[in-house]
Design a protein around this motif. Structure first.
Motif, PDB file in Angstrom:
ATOM      1  N   MET A 119       7.466  12.404  -5.073  1.00 27.06           N
ATOM      2  CA  MET A 119       7.310  13.635  -5.841  1.00 27.06           C
ATOM      3  C   MET A 119       8.385  14.652  -5.482  1.00 27.06           C
ATOM      4  O   MET A 119       8.906  15.382  -6.341  1.00 27.06           O
ATOM      5  N   GLY A 120       8.734  14.721  -4.194  1.00 23.28           N
ATOM      6  CA  GLY A 120       9.797  15.623  -3.788  1.00 23.28           C
ATOM      7  C   GLY A 120      11.139  15.240  -4.396  1.00 23.28           C
ATOM      8  O   GLY A 120      11.929  16.109  -4.783  1.00 23.28           O
ATOM      9  N   TRP A 121      11.401  13.939  -4.496  1.00 26.94           N
ATOM     10  CA  TRP A 121      12.638  13.489  -5.121  1.00 26.94           C
ATOM     11  C   TRP A 121      12.686  13.862  -6.608  1.00 26.94           C
ATOM     12  O   TRP A 121      13.714  14.319  -7.107  1.00 26.94           O
ATOM     13  N   LYS A 122      11.554  13.709  -7.285  1.00 23.78           N
ATOM     14  CA  LYS A 122      11.510  14.101  -8.694  1.00 23.78           C
ATOM     15  C   LYS A 122      11.685  15.608  -8.855  1.00 23.78           C
ATOM     16  O   LYS A 122      12.345  16.084  -9.785  1.00 23.78           O
ATOM     17  N   GLY A 123      11.073  16.373  -7.944  1.00 18.57           N
ATOM     18  CA  GLY A 123      11.233  17.826  -8.005  1.00 18.57           C
ATOM     19  C   GLY A 123      12.667  18.263  -7.761  1.00 18.57           C
ATOM     20  O   GLY A 123      13.172  19.188  -8.413  1.00 18.57           O
ATOM     21  N   LYS A 172       9.278  25.823   1.267  1.00 25.40           N
ATOM     22  CA  LYS A 172       9.673  24.433   1.013  1.00 25.40           C
ATOM     23  C   LYS A 172       9.391  23.992  -0.420  1.00 25.40           C
ATOM     24  O   LYS A 172       9.602  22.821  -0.751  1.00 25.40           O
ATOM     25  N   LEU A 173       8.896  24.903  -1.259  1.00 21.97           N
ATOM     26  CA  LEU A 173       8.577  24.521  -2.629  1.00 21.97           C
ATOM     27  C   LEU A 173       9.848  24.280  -3.440  1.00 21.97           C
ATOM     28  O   LEU A 173      10.834  25.011  -3.301  1.00 21.97           O
ATOM     29  N   LEU A 174       9.786  23.262  -4.285  1.00 20.18           N
ATOM     30  CA  LEU A 174      10.930  22.924  -5.132  1.00 20.18           C
ATOM     31  C   LEU A 174      10.822  23.676  -6.455  1.00 20.18           C
ATOM     32  O   LEU A 174      10.571  23.118  -7.523  1.00 20.18           O
ATOM     33  N   LEU A 175      10.981  24.978  -6.359  1.00 20.98           N
ATOM     34  CA  LEU A 175      11.013  25.865  -7.528  1.00 20.98           C
ATOM     35  C   LEU A 175      11.884  27.064  -7.201  1.00 20.98           C
ATOM     36  O   LEU A 175      12.268  27.283  -6.044  1.00 20.98           O
ATOM     37  N   THR A 176      12.169  27.851  -8.220  1.00 22.58           N
ATOM     38  CA  THR A 176      13.038  29.021  -8.050  1.00 22.58           C
ATOM     39  C   THR A 176      12.219  30.288  -8.244  1.00 22.58           C
ATOM     40  O   THR A 176      11.616  30.489  -9.301  1.00 22.58           O
ATOM     41  N   ARG A 178       0.844  -1.195   0.000  1.00 22.34           N
ATOM     42  CA  ARG A 178       0.000   0.000   0.000  1.00 22.34           C
ATOM     43  C   ARG A 178       0.881   1.247   0.000  1.00 22.34           C
ATOM     44  O   ARG A 178       1.833   1.352   0.778  1.00 22.34           O
ATOM     45  N   LEU A 179       0.554   2.173  -0.886  1.00 17.89           N
ATOM     46  CA  LEU A 179       1.291   3.426  -0.989  1.00 17.89           C
ATOM     47  C   LEU A 179       0.550   4.505  -0.192  1.00 17.89           C
ATOM     48  O   LEU A 179      -0.581   4.867  -0.512  1.00 17.89           O
ATOM     49  N   TRP A 180       1.181   4.994   0.832  1.00 19.26           N
ATOM     50  CA  TRP A 180       0.587   6.029   1.654  1.00 19.26           C
ATOM     51  C   TRP A 180       0.876   7.406   1.038  1.00 19.26           C
ATOM     52  O   TRP A 180       1.737   7.560   0.172  1.00 19.26           O
ATOM     53  N   ASP A 181       0.162   8.392   1.495  1.00 17.43           N
ATOM     54  CA  ASP A 181       0.364   9.756   0.982  1.00 17.43           C
ATOM     55  C   ASP A 181       1.769  10.254   1.286  1.00 17.43           C
ATOM     56  O   ASP A 181       2.363  11.002   0.492  1.00 17.43           O
ATOM     57  N   ARG A 182       2.307   9.858   2.429  1.00 17.57           N
ATOM     58  CA  ARG A 182       3.658  10.296   2.790  1.00 17.57           C
ATOM     59  C   ARG A 182       4.681   9.752   1.798  1.00 17.57           C
ATOM     60  O   ARG A 182       5.599  10.465   1.377  1.00 17.57           O
ATOM     61  N   ASN A 183       4.523   8.488   1.395  1.00 14.90           N
ATOM     62  CA  ASN A 183       5.436   7.912   0.415  1.00 14.90           C
ATOM     63  C   ASN A 183       5.324   8.617  -0.934  1.00 14.90           C
ATOM     64  O   ASN A 183       6.333   8.855  -1.626  1.00 14.90           O
TER      65      ASN A 183
END
Length: 403
Positions: free
Chosen positions: A191-195, A268-272, A181-186
């Motif tokens: 997504m954070g790693w991809k960002g 904490k956003l992964l953008l510039t 089961r994939l939880w929201d935290r996972n």
């Protein structure tokens, strides 16, 4: 007897003339009566009768003085309180004004922020203040209704869950499942790693934030909503862009609205996000400004270019704004080939920011225009053009060019 005969003869003689003589005599009598009444009224002195209920003039004067003194004292107190409150803090004076309207039964919100208070203070007239307070009251009312509906749904969901737990047996509880089961935290971690990878190695995509002076407050809020949707869509994609918010002024209208929406997640956003222009960050040869007013049609997606999208919701019909800016900066411009693939019906060819980033992500992943242009709203076109029809038009253009 002779006298009676004479009278009857005279009456019979004057009877034909009575139709003309009677109104004349009546009119003369009426004029005489009016003259007599005017004469009598001028000669007879006016008599005043004492009225026991009426107050003496001395008491009336004292009552008028008391009223004027009370009014002056009340006005002085109001002026002093208003001036003191204005000298102390204009926000406090505005809050007192709102509280006074609430006591009068006007439609005002229960809770109001400092930013909304400042907006209220900028209103010129009382009518504008009344309209803005009514807008905030309606907004708060809708929010409360949504919260109540959400709580009712949560209670119903909890009740259904409890009923389902009562119905399940011990064997169902001890079942082993094949899939993890994939939880929201996972999902957030993935997504954070991809960002993070996109910020290091991804293709840049720039949102030009230099259009806040061209929009009203409501249009700016719509633009920020589209930016939030674009950032979420990019974060969930397989191969996301490295998003840049260029020309973003600190404590500007865009910055305040973004911080208000994201709250503590903004840092904490992964953008510039930067105050610099995209011209200062990237070479001009690699920049392509996407605008619907451009005469150059985009044919293929280029992975070595930096695409720039203007953060601009244009409801007041200001065509050519982004194109003029790109020409001033000597940048290449392109527009999407909507007429090439779609049977366009109504409306302008301006798309929202989230639709643009969805189209660009699809083109980046597979390069298929038909799949990418499915994100264009179907209310604006009747469908895709047939390939044979497009090829025939292309052949006809070639023939014309040769001749």
């Amino acid at each position: 007897m002779a006298a009676f005969l004479k009278m009857s003869v005279s009456v019979n003689f004057f009877r034909p003339f009575t139709r003309f003589l009677v109104p004349f005599t009546l009119h003369r009598k009426r004029n005489n009566l009016t003259i007599l009444q005017r004469y009598m009224s001028s000669k007879i002195p006016a008599v005043t009768y004492p009225n026991n209920e009426s107050t003496p003039p001395s008491e009336e004067l004292e009552l008028d003085k008391w009223k004027t003194t009370m009014k002056c004292s009340v006005q002085e107190e109001c002026v002093s309180t208003i001036s003191s409150s204005k000298d102390e803090d204009p926000l406090a004076a505005t809050r007192e004004f709102i509280e006074m309207w609430r006591l009068l039964g006007r439609e005002v919100p229960e809770h109001i922020t400092e930013e909304e208070l400042k907006t209220l203070m900028e209103c010129v007239s009382n009518t504008a203040k009344k309209k803005y307070l009514k807008y905030l009251y309606t907004k708060e009312k809708v929010k409360k209704a949504r919260q109540i509906k959400k709580e009712m749904k949560a209670a119903a969901r909890e009740e259904a869950k409890n009923l389902k737990l009562l119905e399940t047996t011990e064997e169902d509880k001890q079942k082993n499942f094949l899939f993890l089961r994939l939880w929201d935290r996972n999902m957030d971690i993935a997504m954070g790693w991809k960002g993070a990878q996109a910020m290091q190695f991804g293709q840049p995509l720039v949102f030009d934030m230099a259009y806040e002076n061209y929009m009203k407050r409501k249009e700016l809020q719509n633009t920020v909503s589209q930016l939030l949707e674009s950032e979420g869509c990019n974060r969930r994609n397989v191969d996301p862009f490295h998003i840049y918010f260029c020309n973003l002024k600190i404590d500007g209208a865009f910055h305040r609205e973004l911080v208000k929406r994201y709250q503590e997640k903004w840092d904490k956003l992964l953008l510039t996000s930067t105050e610099k222009s995209h011209v200062d960050l990237f070479p001009k040869d690699s920049i392509i400004y996407l605008t619907a007013d451009s005469p150059n049609v985009m044919t293929t997606f280029r992975h070595d270019k930096v695409y720039v999208i203007g953060s601009f919701v244009d409801k007041s019909m200001q065509p050519g704004t982004s194109l003029a800016k790109a020409k001033r900066l000597n940048l290449a411009t392109e527009c999407l080939p909507l007429d090439k693939y779609l049977q366009w019906e109504i409306g302008n060819k301006n798309l929202t920011l989230d639709q643009m980033i969805r189209i660009l992500l699809c083109l980046k992943n597979n390069g298929n225009w038909q799949e990418a242009l499915q994100f264009v709203p179907k209310r604006k076109h009747t469908g895709f053009l047939e390939i044979s029809q497009h090829s025939q038009e292309f052949i006809n253009r070639l023939k014309k060019a040769k001749t």
